[in-house]
Motif scaffolding. Structure first.
Motif, PDB file in Angstrom:
ATOM      1  N   ASN B 232      -3.505  -3.820 -10.812  1.00 27.74           N
ATOM      2  CA  ASN B 232      -2.325  -3.374 -10.208  1.00 27.74           C
ATOM      3  C   ASN B 232      -0.817  -4.106 -10.818  1.00 27.74           C
ATOM      4  O   ASN B 232      -1.181  -4.704 -11.580  1.00 27.74           O
ATOM      5  CB  ASN B 232      -2.425  -3.567  -8.731  1.00 27.74           C
ATOM      6  N   ASP B 233       0.308  -3.598 -10.181  1.00 24.36           N
ATOM      7  CA  ASP B 233       1.236  -4.143 -10.539  1.00 24.36           C
ATOM      8  C   ASP B 233       2.475  -3.737  -9.524  1.00 24.36           C
ATOM      9  O   ASP B 233       2.123  -3.243  -8.680  1.00 24.36           O
ATOM     10  CB  ASP B 233       1.618  -3.748 -12.070  1.00 24.36           C
ATOM     11  N   MET B 234       3.593  -4.047  -9.900  1.00 25.31           N
ATOM     12  CA  MET B 234       4.809  -3.571  -8.734  1.00 25.31           C
ATOM     13  C   MET B 234       4.989  -2.489  -8.542  1.00 25.31           C
ATOM     14  O   MET B 234       5.542  -1.741  -7.747  1.00 25.31           O
ATOM     15  CB  MET B 234       5.870  -4.489  -9.096  1.00 25.31           C
ATOM     16  N   GLN B 235       4.744  -1.405  -9.875  1.00 22.14           N
ATOM     17  CA  GLN B 235       4.674  -0.119  -9.732  1.00 22.14           C
ATOM     18  C   GLN B 235       3.918   0.520  -8.812  1.00 22.14           C
ATOM     19  O   GLN B 235       4.016   1.284  -7.891  1.00 22.14           O
ATOM     20  CB  GLN B 235       4.571   0.645 -11.270  1.00 22.14           C
ATOM     21  N   GLN B 236       2.653   0.076  -8.669  1.00 23.94           N
ATOM     22  CA  GLN B 236       1.576   0.403  -7.643  1.00 23.94           C
ATOM     23  C   GLN B 236       2.194  -0.213  -6.192  1.00 23.94           C
ATOM     24  O   GLN B 236       1.704   0.577  -5.320  1.00 23.94           O
ATOM     25  CB  GLN B 236       0.068  -0.246  -7.979  1.00 23.94           C
ATOM     26  N   VAL B 237       2.785  -1.258  -6.189  1.00 31.25           N
ATOM     27  CA  VAL B 237       2.940  -1.740  -4.769  1.00 31.25           C
ATOM     28  C   VAL B 237       3.935  -0.997  -4.393  1.00 31.25           C
ATOM     29  O   VAL B 237       4.204  -0.493  -2.894  1.00 31.25           O
ATOM     30  CB  VAL B 237       3.590  -3.074  -5.003  1.00 31.25           C
ATOM     31  N   THR B 238       5.015  -0.454  -5.200  1.00 28.68           N
ATOM     32  CA  THR B 238       6.124   0.392  -4.986  1.00 28.68           C
ATOM     33  C   THR B 238       5.611   1.740  -4.248  1.00 28.68           C
ATOM     34  O   THR B 238       6.201   2.292  -3.345  1.00 28.68           O
ATOM     35  CB  THR B 238       7.133   0.796  -5.966  1.00 28.68           C
ATOM     36  N   LEU B 239       4.610   2.411  -5.014  1.00 32.38           N
ATOM     37  CA  LEU B 239       4.067   3.580  -4.731  1.00 32.38           C
ATOM     38  C   LEU B 239       3.459   3.560  -3.447  1.00 32.38           C
ATOM     39  O   LEU B 239       2.825   4.697  -2.915  1.00 32.38           O
ATOM     40  CB  LEU B 239       3.126   4.069  -5.700  1.00 32.38           C
ATOM     41  N   GLY B 240       2.895   2.129  -2.831  1.00 31.71           N
ATOM     42  CA  GLY B 240       2.344   2.182  -1.729  1.00 31.71           C
ATOM     43  C   GLY B 240       0.686   2.068  -1.925  1.00 31.71           C
ATOM     44  O   GLY B 240      -0.090   2.242  -1.042  1.00 31.71           O
ATOM     45  N   SER B 241       0.299   2.004  -3.131  1.00 34.20           N
ATOM     46  CA  SER B 241      -1.366   2.224  -3.351  1.00 34.20           C
ATOM     47  C   SER B 241      -1.890   0.822  -3.329  1.00 34.20           C
ATOM     48  O   SER B 241      -2.996   0.682  -3.422  1.00 34.20           O
ATOM     49  CB  SER B 241      -1.454   2.806  -4.879  1.00 34.20           C
ATOM     50  N   CYS B 242      -1.096  -0.207  -3.223  1.00 34.65           N
ATOM     51  CA  CYS B 242      -1.713  -1.693  -3.179  1.00 34.65           C
ATOM     52  C   CYS B 242      -0.709  -2.521  -2.457  1.00 34.65           C
ATOM     53  O   CYS B 242       0.472  -2.114  -2.324  1.00 34.65           O
ATOM     54  CB  CYS B 242      -2.331  -2.229  -4.544  1.00 34.65           C
ATOM     55  N   SER B 243      -1.094  -3.693  -1.841  1.00 32.80           N
ATOM     56  CA  SER B 243      -0.117  -4.640  -1.609  1.00 32.80           C
ATOM     57  C   SER B 243       0.062  -5.753  -2.704  1.00 32.80           C
ATOM     58  O   SER B 243      -0.791  -5.904  -3.430  1.00 32.80           O
ATOM     59  CB  SER B 243      -0.941  -5.262  -0.386  1.00 32.80           C
ATOM     60  N   PRO B 244       0.920  -6.463  -2.507  1.00 35.05           N
ATOM     61  CA  PRO B 244       1.402  -7.767  -3.509  1.00 35.05           C
ATOM     62  C   PRO B 244       0.138  -8.667  -3.586  1.00 35.05           C
ATOM     63  O   PRO B 244      -0.135  -9.145  -4.598  1.00 35.05           O
ATOM     64  CB  PRO B 244       2.601  -8.355  -2.994  1.00 35.05           C
ATOM     65  N   ARG B 245      -0.554  -8.572  -2.701  1.00 38.29           N
ATOM     66  CA  ARG B 245      -1.787  -9.530  -2.704  1.00 38.29           C
ATOM     67  C   ARG B 245      -2.781  -8.938  -3.543  1.00 38.29           C
ATOM     68  O   ARG B 245      -3.824  -9.640  -3.874  1.00 38.29           O
ATOM     69  CB  ARG B 245      -2.385  -9.681  -1.374  1.00 38.29           C
ATOM     70  N   ASP B 246      -2.995  -7.631  -4.113  1.00 40.18           N
ATOM     71  CA  ASP B 246      -3.919  -7.046  -4.817  1.00 40.18           C
ATOM     72  C   ASP B 246      -3.552  -7.282  -6.182  1.00 40.18           C
ATOM     73  O   ASP B 246      -4.261  -6.685  -7.205  1.00 40.18           O
ATOM     74  CB  ASP B 246      -3.987  -5.539  -4.598  1.00 40.18           C
ATOM     75  N   VAL B 247      -1.994  -7.683  -6.608  1.00 42.06           N
ATOM     76  CA  VAL B 247      -1.845  -7.886  -7.787  1.00 42.06           C
ATOM     77  C   VAL B 247      -2.423  -9.055  -8.671  1.00 42.06           C
ATOM     78  O   VAL B 247      -2.085 -10.040  -8.034  1.00 42.06           O
ATOM     79  CB  VAL B 247      -0.260  -7.973  -8.137  1.00 42.06           C
ATOM     80  N   ALA B 248      -3.175  -8.635  -9.661  1.00 41.33           N
ATOM     81  CA  ALA B 248      -4.101  -9.919 -10.101  1.00 41.33           C
ATOM     82  C   ALA B 248      -3.440 -10.511 -11.390  1.00 41.33           C
ATOM     83  O   ALA B 248      -4.309 -11.417 -11.935  1.00 41.33           O
ATOM     84  CB  ALA B 248      -5.686  -9.230 -10.455  1.00 41.33           C
ATOM     85  N   VAL B 249      -2.404  -9.985 -11.855  1.00 39.59           N
ATOM     86  CA  VAL B 249      -1.772 -10.935 -13.007  1.00 39.59           C
ATOM     87  C   VAL B 249      -0.285 -11.143 -12.633  1.00 39.59           C
ATOM     88  O   VAL B 249       0.277 -10.478 -11.958  1.00 39.59           O
ATOM     89  CB  VAL B 249      -1.877  -9.845 -14.204  1.00 39.59           C
TER      90      VAL B 249
END
Lengths: 370, 370
Positions: B232-249
């Motif tokens: 995941n990444d901040m593009q995904q967070v912004t799209l709503g497809s994950c939360s910042p807690r799901d960003v693994a890098v």
């Protein structure tokens, strides 16, 4: 031979012409040229500078300094605010080369000094208007205290003042670049004048490719540090600091799909080959590159109206005029003059000359984790 | 230990959770998960997928396929329009693995076939609305002739139809992603239905992380190919497809300068570490990353209002709230959740786990020029 991968082509003649032209200009003006090697990051290309009498260079990190020092460069400025935790590596390099680092606070200077045994030259980073790093040119209190910290250190020698007018890259015209250049020289030389009576032989160092390519007056500067001019790119073309004939690199991109009705050509050549950087293309929108045709041992002038308009990780989408779409087939390759050659070279991690010879790029080695 | 270089940190627990969650979803829906390995490009991370029962993978070029095949992967789709000049390398790979390639024209299929001795599965690339590559889903004439070219070839086997709804990345809302997902499934399954009577066991393959992360209805698809969800990444967070807690890098960036009056922190972490990609940050402007604090063996939640607002080659400029600026010193490091983890990983060319162990990335080897 057909291309099966995106390949960064380097035109040695154009590149050597670019190197020679800047060396001649520095010579005419009696200033030292200390070219920035972060653009090419190549030991092979570095030697072309040596052929033109260049002996002093600029790099952007300690790893890069170590690589070029190992290739015999003995006068290196690391034009990036020093990380005091790097003192050990800096100290080892300073044992064998004249090494110059940048500080912009008394604390960083004092911390670095504590980790050194060898002498390290120190430039104070000055912000003359760009607004990224450095002490503002009119902040006399912070300049005074930083100079003082360097002067009372055990291992640091005050070498001068360094600025980077990176806002030239945002200029709307050649006239604006000239204005920025004049302002930069006035500000950096006024800072140097304030500390000149201390007995050191202080240097005022400026340098960015737009200003250095266009200017013919360098009074107030002792040294210039342009880097991008070795290759140039479409950002430079758009700024007016070079012509497309001066762009010395092009990415050969295999054509993998053609959408004639939309006048689009899809190439293997994406963000991992060209970078996501942009310039303002024909029409005003940001684009990633200018298309040229490959002729076996060279490339053509830009194909009018053929631009790389979008990039994903591996795909590039070219918007092209009808006649180009009509004469291209899947399996052919097109050339792309990149928006920003520094980032493209870093991604390519190696060059292929027009004769087919490979040239090194530091990022093609395991150099970052020595 | 202080950081002296920008370092890509990988949180193994978050990453394995991401892998597990998508595998469980595919299992629930009875569809094959063929994750795209272009995001991580790591043999080590690939094995974490194997631990969750993944046996079939997607890659984006022949070189990547060769690396994963060498690590024991035996069912690989190269989700990129095939370059017929790659027939030799494809043929060698197809001798040892089930290899699937993409075509979108009869000519490319016929050219490829002529260079093969082994059987290669073929998916027809369909454009269901993204507008990048593929045959438009309603272009029956071109679909017919391409299917026909595959069917009458000697070495190609028609395996199905593949689409990538990359326009989900431009969606303004979760509802728009859902609409794109539904439309994609309807269009790809209608194409598959048209050719189903030919006797092949045809597959409809879709897959992009926003749709696959958010959707709970995959009827019409036989296979999904998301890739980015591994990190995941901040593009995904912004799209709503994950939360910042799901960003693994997160990229650990050494702090090299602080400009308290402007509330700016300058880090070593530039376009050659993070890529120039962006997402829409707080305030609506494009930014390059979200700042987190490093806690030794983990990182914190996002620091509100602390964003990476501009990048040059090696420098990153963070705009930060007053309290963060006040408690950070030169020599500390901050973490940055990247805009686009695929490009950041490609630049980092290797990972460091939170235990300090190094993990491979294919671009850290000389794999591109075998």
């Amino acid at each position: 031979m057909p291309f099966t991968r995106p390949t960064l082509l380097l035109d040695e003649r154009r590149c050597r012409d670019n190197i020679r032209r800047m060396s001649a200009k520095a010579g005419r003006h009696g200033i030292r040229l200390r070219p920035h090697f972060k653009t090419h990051q190549s030991l092979a290309v570095g030697r072309w500078f040596r052929d033109e009498g260049v002996a002093a260079i600029t790099v952007s990190c300690v790893d890069m300094a170590a690589c070029f020092a190992a290739d015999g460069w003995r006068d290196i400025t690391i034009a990036f605010p020093v990380n005091p935790h790097d003192a050990g590596r800096i100290d080892r390099l300073a044992a064998g080369s004249r090494l110059c680092c940048l500080v912009e606070s008394p604390a960083a200077a004092t911390m670095l000094d504590g980790g050194l045994e060898n002498r390290v030259d120190m430039m104070i980073k000055v912000d003359t208007g760009y607004g990224r790093t450095g002490i503002r040119w009119e902040d006399e209190a912070l300049l005074d205290s930083t100079v003082e910290a360097v002067r009372r250190s055990r291992h640091l020698r005050l070498a001068g003042f360094l600025t980077h007018a990176g806002h030239s890259y945002r200029a709307a015209s050649v006239a604006e670049i000239a204005r920025i250049h004049g302002e930069t020289l006035a500000r950096i030389s006024s800072v140097k004048a304030r500390y000149q009576s201390g007995g050191e032989d202080l240097v005022a160092s400026v340098g960015d490719t737009p200003c250095c390519s266009l200017a013919e007056d360098f009074r107030g500067a002792d040294e210039i540090r342009p880097g991008n001019y070795v290759f140039n790119d479409m950002q430079q073309v758009t700024l007016g600091s070079c012509s497309p004939r001066d762009v010395a690199v092009a990415v050969a991109c295999p054509v993998v799909a053609i959408h004639a009705a939309r006048r689009e050509i899809i190439v293997h050549g994406g963000a991992v080959h060209l970078s996501k950087d942009t310039y303002r293309g024909t029409g005003g929108d940001p684009v990633h590159g200018q298309v040229v045709e490959l002729t076996g041992d060279a490339w053509t002038a830009p194909v009018r109206g053929a631009q790389l308009v979008s990039l994903s990780q591996e795909h590039g989408k070219i918007r092209a005029p009808e006649d180009l779409v009509a004469r291209i087939s899947v399996g052919d390759a097109l050339g792309v003059l990149p928006a920003h050659s520094c980032l493209t070279a870093n991604l390519a991690r190696g060059y292929t000359t027009l004769d087919g010879a490979p040239l090194d790029h530091l990022s093609g080695r395991e150099w970052r984790r020595p």
